[in-house]
Design an enzyme around this catalytic site. Sequence first.
Site, mmCIF file in Angstrom:
data_model
loop_
_atom_site.group_PDB
_atom_site.id
_atom_site.type_symbol
_atom_site.label_atom_id
_atom_site.label_comp_id
_atom_site.label_asym_id
_atom_site.label_seq_id
_atom_site.Cartn_x
_atom_site.Cartn_y
_atom_site.Cartn_z
ATOM 1 N N HIS A 82 2.503 2.962 3.958
ATOM 2 C CA HIS A 82 3.670 3.339 4.761
ATOM 3 C C HIS A 82 3.688 4.828 5.077
ATOM 4 O O HIS A 82 4.721 5.344 5.526
ATOM 5 C CB HIS A 82 4.952 2.927 4.042
ATOM 6 C CG HIS A 82 5.109 1.449 3.912
ATOM 7 N ND1 HIS A 82 5.732 0.668 4.862
ATOM 8 C CD2 HIS A 82 4.684 0.597 2.944
ATOM 9 C CE1 HIS A 82 5.701 -0.599 4.484
ATOM 10 N NE2 HIS A 82 5.079 -0.670 3.329
ATOM 11 N N SER A 116 7.912 1.260 -0.123
ATOM 12 C CA SER A 116 8.086 0.414 1.046
ATOM 13 C C SER A 116 9.511 -0.062 1.248
ATOM 14 O O SER A 116 9.929 -0.316 2.372
ATOM 15 C CB SER A 116 7.158 -0.803 0.948
ATOM 16 O OG SER A 116 7.474 -1.588 -0.187
ATOM 17 N N LYS A 134 -0.042 -1.670 9.949
ATOM 18 C CA LYS A 134 1.245 -1.016 10.208
ATOM 19 C C LYS A 134 1.075 -0.031 11.365
ATOM 20 O O LYS A 134 1.076 -0.433 12.516
ATOM 21 C CB LYS A 134 1.770 -0.390 8.919
ATOM 22 C CG LYS A 134 2.093 -1.461 7.866
ATOM 23 C CD LYS A 134 2.602 -0.897 6.579
ATOM 24 C CE LYS A 134 3.090 -1.980 5.626
ATOM 25 N NZ LYS A 134 2.104 -3.014 5.293
#
Length: 382
Positions: A197, A169, A229
């Site tokens: 991610h 990350s 995300k």
Amino acid sequence: MSAPWLAEVAERTVAAGLHRAPVARQANGSEINLASNDYLGLSTHPEVIAGAHAGVDAWGTGSTSSRLVVGTTQAHLDFEDDMARFLGAEAALVFSSGYLANIGAITALVGRGDLIVSDTGTHASLIDGCRLSRARVVVVDRGDHEAVRRVLADRSEPRALVVTDSVYSVDGRLAPLRELYAAAREGGATMLVDEAHAVGVRGPGGRGLVAECGLAGSDGLIVTAVCSKSLAAQGGVVAGSRLLRDHLIDHARTFIFDTGLNPAAVGAAHAALRVLMDRPELPLRLRSNAQRIAAALGAPAPDSAVVSLIVGDPVAAVTAAGICRDRGVLVGCFRPPSVPEGTSRLRLTVRADVDEATLDLVADVVRDALAEVGRTDVETVR
């Protein structure tokens, strides 16, 4: 609470440049936001907003209880089914955050008398899951699959778990998943991969690095992901076998004792997943944008949506981020303990919905901010 030691700690924290204060965004703000994890720009997408509204209209504002009482709706189950198919897994289970998904999965899989092999790049949620499990934890260098192999070969514990992020990350680099998985299987261990991610960023149609490496659905492989995300909502997911899902329902404390993910978040995440499936070009556009801004700043071509620019000193990093904010650009500022000492940085998280002219403007602002804190040679910024 007015304990004197709190004031002393606060003073030391400020002096070290490590004090943190939330800065509120405004609903009508005009800043260019390259600090969020809204990688695909779906948090304001009409279909995603409509999905959130539909969830509230159907189920109300809250899940009202634990998933095991009356907190599970049909919307939860439908989203879990589609998420499992998207990730190439047999089944999936939704938690109320990615943090709780990682903690719940790890602590339900290993405990006293077991072994966890982790690495130096793992997210705090994985670290905390390792600590709370009470298993023996061995930390190896990031991505060092040979070290993983040696630790597993030397262990005395009958059960072992290897944990890693697929995309780290802080700097956006990729873990060597094929090699780590091979080491885990040779050593008789299960492997847990956090794709927070990577989903929406890597892999075919944004299905993640596990799918890109041809490992989706592999035996002994567990995937965790987030809805906060690329899916622009909130929540966490654990995907794997149906037996794993049943085990987590019975043993994951962060599932059993936590209120279920709220209907608006479920509806928004499910709608975002549909948008991503309908528009598989979005991850490609995202990575193209990341490569463009990295090139403009003299940084290496990124593997993901993250462009990490090391400043070094935390005070200088905060100052540079403040300069960017004052000039209408929001960038992340990472300092210890999020990163090692001496590597405080600006962290740009690029979005798929930003045009090239805006990216060039951001690059100019960031370059000037770095110069003002003494980082004039941007080619050396990693």
